[in-house]
Design an enzyme around this catalytic site. Structure first.
Site, PDB file in Angstrom:
ATOM      1  N   SER A   1      -3.038   6.638   6.144  1.00  0.00           N
ATOM      2  CA  SER A   1      -2.360   5.595   6.913  1.00  0.00           C
ATOM      3  C   SER A   1      -3.217   5.177   8.108  1.00  0.00           C
ATOM      4  CB  SER A   1      -0.996   6.096   7.415  1.00  0.00           C
ATOM      5  OG  SER A   1      -0.384   5.136   8.250  1.00  0.00           O
TER       6      SER A   1
ATOM      7  N   LYS B   1       5.269   0.612   9.601  1.00  0.00           N
ATOM      8  CA  LYS B   1       5.102   2.034   9.934  1.00  0.00           C
ATOM      9  C   LYS B   1       6.423   2.548  10.506  1.00  0.00           C
ATOM     10  CE  LYS B   1       0.642   1.654   9.061  1.00  0.00           C
ATOM     11  NZ  LYS B   1       0.076   2.196   7.804  1.00  0.00           N
TER      12      LYS B   1
ATOM     13  N   SER C   1       0.804   3.689   2.405  1.00  0.00           N
ATOM     14  CA  SER C   1       0.770   4.358   3.709  1.00  0.00           C
ATOM     15  C   SER C   1       2.125   4.893   4.139  1.00  0.00           C
ATOM     16  CB  SER C   1       0.238   3.405   4.785  1.00  0.00           C
ATOM     17  OG  SER C   1       1.145   2.354   5.027  1.00  0.00           O
TER      18      SER C   1
ATOM     19  N   SER D   1       0.842  -1.196   0.000  1.00  0.00           N
ATOM     20  CA  SER D   1       0.000   0.000   0.000  1.00  0.00           C
ATOM     21  C   SER D   1       0.878   1.247   0.000  1.00  0.00           C
ATOM     22  CB  SER D   1      -0.916   0.011   1.225  1.00  0.00           C
ATOM     23  OG  SER D   1      -0.173   0.251   2.398  1.00  0.00           O
TER      24      SER D   1
END
Length: 306
Positions: free
Chosen positions: A254, A146, A91, A89
Site C-alpha cells: 500500500s 485508504k 492496497s 488495486s
C-alpha cells in the site's frame, strides 16, 4: 478524470437548465401564441403538419427539456449524496478487492462545491477506522482509498509491522495518554482472491472499530522510504491540524501516508460505506479473455464495508 467529469456534468446541467427555463417561461408560451395567431388567420382547420411545425420545439430545445431533470438529479446525487467508485488495486485487501465497486457517502464529512471543492456545509469529520476516498495529495487528479488511522494531533508509530497510536492531547488535560499498541489477532493465512504465499490475516482493534488487515511475513519494513517529518522518528508521524493519517489494510502492499505524508481535510471526497457490485477477474494462464473482462460476480461481497 473524476474532476473533469464533475465540471462537464455541471456545465451540461447549467446549459440544459437555462434552455429548460427559457422554454418554460418564454419559448413554449410563444409557440402557443403563434399557433393561436395562425388559427385566427385561417378560415378552416390548420393542416396537422402545420400545427406540429408551429407548436413543436426545436430538436435542441426538446432534448434539453427532456434530459435536464435527469442530469440535475445525477448531479445532486453524485455531488452531495453518493458517488460510485471502482477499486483498482489490492492496497485495501482483504476489506476491498480489485473488482469491487463501492458507494461513497459524500455528506458525512460536509458538503462541497463540485467544481471548486470548497466546503459550504459542515457535517462531521472522519473517525479512526473510517474507509475514505480522497484526492491523492501528490496528484489531486487521482482518487485514493485508504483507512483513517490518525486524527489531527495524533502521534502514530508503525514499527516492525505493529501500529501504535497516541491520541491528541489538549493542554487542559491533566494527564495525556501514552502510546497504545493496536491489538492485532492472527486469524490465519489469507486464501481469498489475489492471494499470495506468506500473506497473514489479522483482526486489528482500533479504539472504535475492528477490521481485518494483512501482512506478508517475507516483506521487510521499508522504513527508509517513509515520509520524513521534522521532530519525529523515522517511523513516527505527528498528524498536523486539519489533516489525517491513512494506511491501506494490505500493509505491505500500500502506497499510503507512511510514504507521502498526510491527507488535508480539503482533499477528502467521502466515506466508503458499501460494496454495490463485485466482479471476479481471476483466470488461468491459458485463458484467451482480456484482463478487463470479468469471469463472474461475487455476490457474497455485496453490502456494508467494515
Amino acid at each position: 478524470m473524476a474532476a473533469y467529469f464533475s465540471i462537464i456534468l455541471v456545465a451540461i446541467t447549467l446549459i440544459t437548465g437555462v434552455v429548460w427555463l427559457m422554454d418554460k417561461f418564454y419559448l413554449a408560451p410563444q409557440r402557443k401564441l403563434n399557433l393561436a395567431d395562425a388559427k385566427s388567420q385561417c378560415s378552416g382547420e390548420l393542416p396537422t403538419e402545420v400545427v406540429e411545425k408551429i407548436s413543436e420545439p426545436s430538436p435542441l430545445v426538446e432534448t434539453s427539456v427532456q434530459i435536464f431533470p435527469v442530469i440535475a438529479f445525477v448531479l445532486i446525487l453524485r455531488s452531495f449524496l453518493y458517488e460510485p467508485f471502482q477499486i483498482p488495486s489490492g492496497s485495501m485487501m482483504p476489506t476491498l478487492l480489485d473488482g469491487d465497486f463501492i458507494l461513497v457517502n459524500k455528506y458525512n464529512y460536509g458538503l462541497k462545491d463540485p467544481v471548486t471543492r470548497s466546503k459550504f456545509f459542515e457535517n462531521g469529520a472522519p473517525e479512526r477506522g473510517d474507509v475514505v476516498v480522497f484526492k491523492y495529495p501528490e496528484d489531486p487528479r487521482i482518487d485514493y482509498i485508504k483507512r483513517v488511522i490518525g486524527l489531527p494531533g495524533d502521534r502514530v508509530i508503525y514499527r516492525n509491522k505493529q501500529l501504535f497510536i497516541k491520541p491528541a492531547c489538549k493542554e487542559s488535560d491533566e494527564k495525556c495518554p501514552e502510546f497504545t499498541p493496536v491489538l492485532q489477532t492472527l486469524i490465519g493465512k489469507y486464501e481469498g482472491p489475489d492471494s499470495e504465499s506468506d500473506m497473514n490475516q489479522f483482526v486489528s482493534e482500533l479504539p472504535n472499530r475492528s477490521h481485518k488487515v494483512m501482512n506478508n511475513s517475507q516483506v521487510l519494513p521499508r522504513t527508509r522510504h517513509y515520509y520524513p517529518q521534522a521532530g519525529t522518528g523515522r517511523d513516527e508521524f505527528l498528524v498536523p491540524e486539519n489533516s489525517y493519517f491513512v494506511m491501506g489494510d494490505n500493509r505491505d502492499n500500500s502506497l499510503d501516508g507512511r510514504f507521502w505524508g498526510f491527507v488535508p481535510e480539503e482533499n477528502l471526497v467521502g466515506e466508503a460505506v458499501a460494496i454495490w457490485m463485485s466482479f471476479d477477474f481471476e483466470r488461468g494462464d491459458d485463458s484467451f479473455l482480456p484482463r478487463w473482462i470479468p469471469t463472474g460476480v461475487r455476490f457474497e461481497r455485496l453490502g456494508a464495508i467494515n
